[in-house]
Design a protein around this motif. Structure first.
Motif, PDB file in Angstrom:
ATOM      1  N   SER A  80     -45.498  31.230 -35.473  1.00  0.00           N
ATOM      2  CA  SER A  80     -44.333  30.956 -36.303  1.00  0.00           C
ATOM      3  C   SER A  80     -44.214  29.452 -36.517  1.00  0.00           C
ATOM      4  O   SER A  80     -44.909  28.671 -35.879  1.00  0.00           O
ATOM      5  N   THR A  81     -43.323  29.081 -37.410  1.00  0.00           N
ATOM      6  CA  THR A  81     -43.083  27.677 -37.715  1.00  0.00           C
ATOM      7  C   THR A  81     -41.601  27.391 -37.543  1.00  0.00           C
ATOM      8  O   THR A  81     -40.765  28.195 -37.940  1.00  0.00           O
ATOM      9  N   THR A  82     -41.300  26.268 -36.949  1.00  0.00           N
ATOM     10  CA  THR A  82     -39.927  25.836 -36.779  1.00  0.00           C
ATOM     11  C   THR A  82     -39.751  24.492 -37.473  1.00  0.00           C
ATOM     12  O   THR A  82     -40.593  23.609 -37.325  1.00  0.00           O
ATOM     13  N   ILE A  83     -38.679  24.356 -38.208  1.00  0.00           N
ATOM     14  CA  ILE A  83     -38.393  23.094 -38.883  1.00  0.00           C
ATOM     15  C   ILE A  83     -37.131  22.506 -38.255  1.00  0.00           C
ATOM     16  O   ILE A  83     -36.110  23.178 -38.148  1.00  0.00           O
ATOM     17  N   THR A  84     -37.240  21.260 -37.812  1.00  0.00           N
ATOM     18  CA  THR A  84     -36.103  20.569 -37.226  1.00  0.00           C
ATOM     19  C   THR A  84     -35.933  19.214 -37.909  1.00  0.00           C
ATOM     20  O   THR A  84     -36.818  18.761 -38.633  1.00  0.00           O
ATOM     21  N   LEU A  85     -34.836  18.571 -37.637  1.00  0.00           N
ATOM     22  CA  LEU A  85     -34.558  17.253 -38.195  1.00  0.00           C
ATOM     23  C   LEU A  85     -35.267  16.193 -37.353  1.00  0.00           C
ATOM     24  O   LEU A  85     -35.153  16.182 -36.128  1.00  0.00           O
TER      25      LEU A  85
END
Length: 92
Positions: A52-57
């Motif tokens: 999976s891919t996680t996008i964070t700031l």
């Protein structure tokens, strides 16, 4: 005191050896036996989790590129994390 430190060192070395052995065994199991369905029997359950891919700031980039915005956001949305003190054992 010294005896306890030496025993802890020996256990730490053995632990690292066992972790490496376990890593090699897991790698072989994943390579030759496990599928995307995982594996389950009366001894073990090995579920498979899809990538999976996680996008964070990226707060470091925000602070560097937009320092005023970063400071404004930090005032409104602070996140305070308390960390417990600890001793770190480093053996030679």
């Amino acid at each position: 005191m010294k005896e306890g430190i030496l025993k802890l060192r020996d256990i730490t070395i053995k632990q690292k050896e066992l972790e490496e052995e376990a890593k090699n065994i897991k790698s072989n199991l994943e390579k030759y036996y496990l599928t995307e369905k995982g594996y389950k029997d009366d001894i073990v359950s090995i579920p498979y989790t899809k990538p999976s891919t996680t996008i964070t700031l990226d707060s470091m980039a925000l602070q560097e590129n937009e320092p005023k915005l970063y400071q404004d956001l930090l005032k409104d949305y602070p996140k305070i994390t308390k960390k417990k003190g600890f001793y770190k054992y480093v053996f030679k």
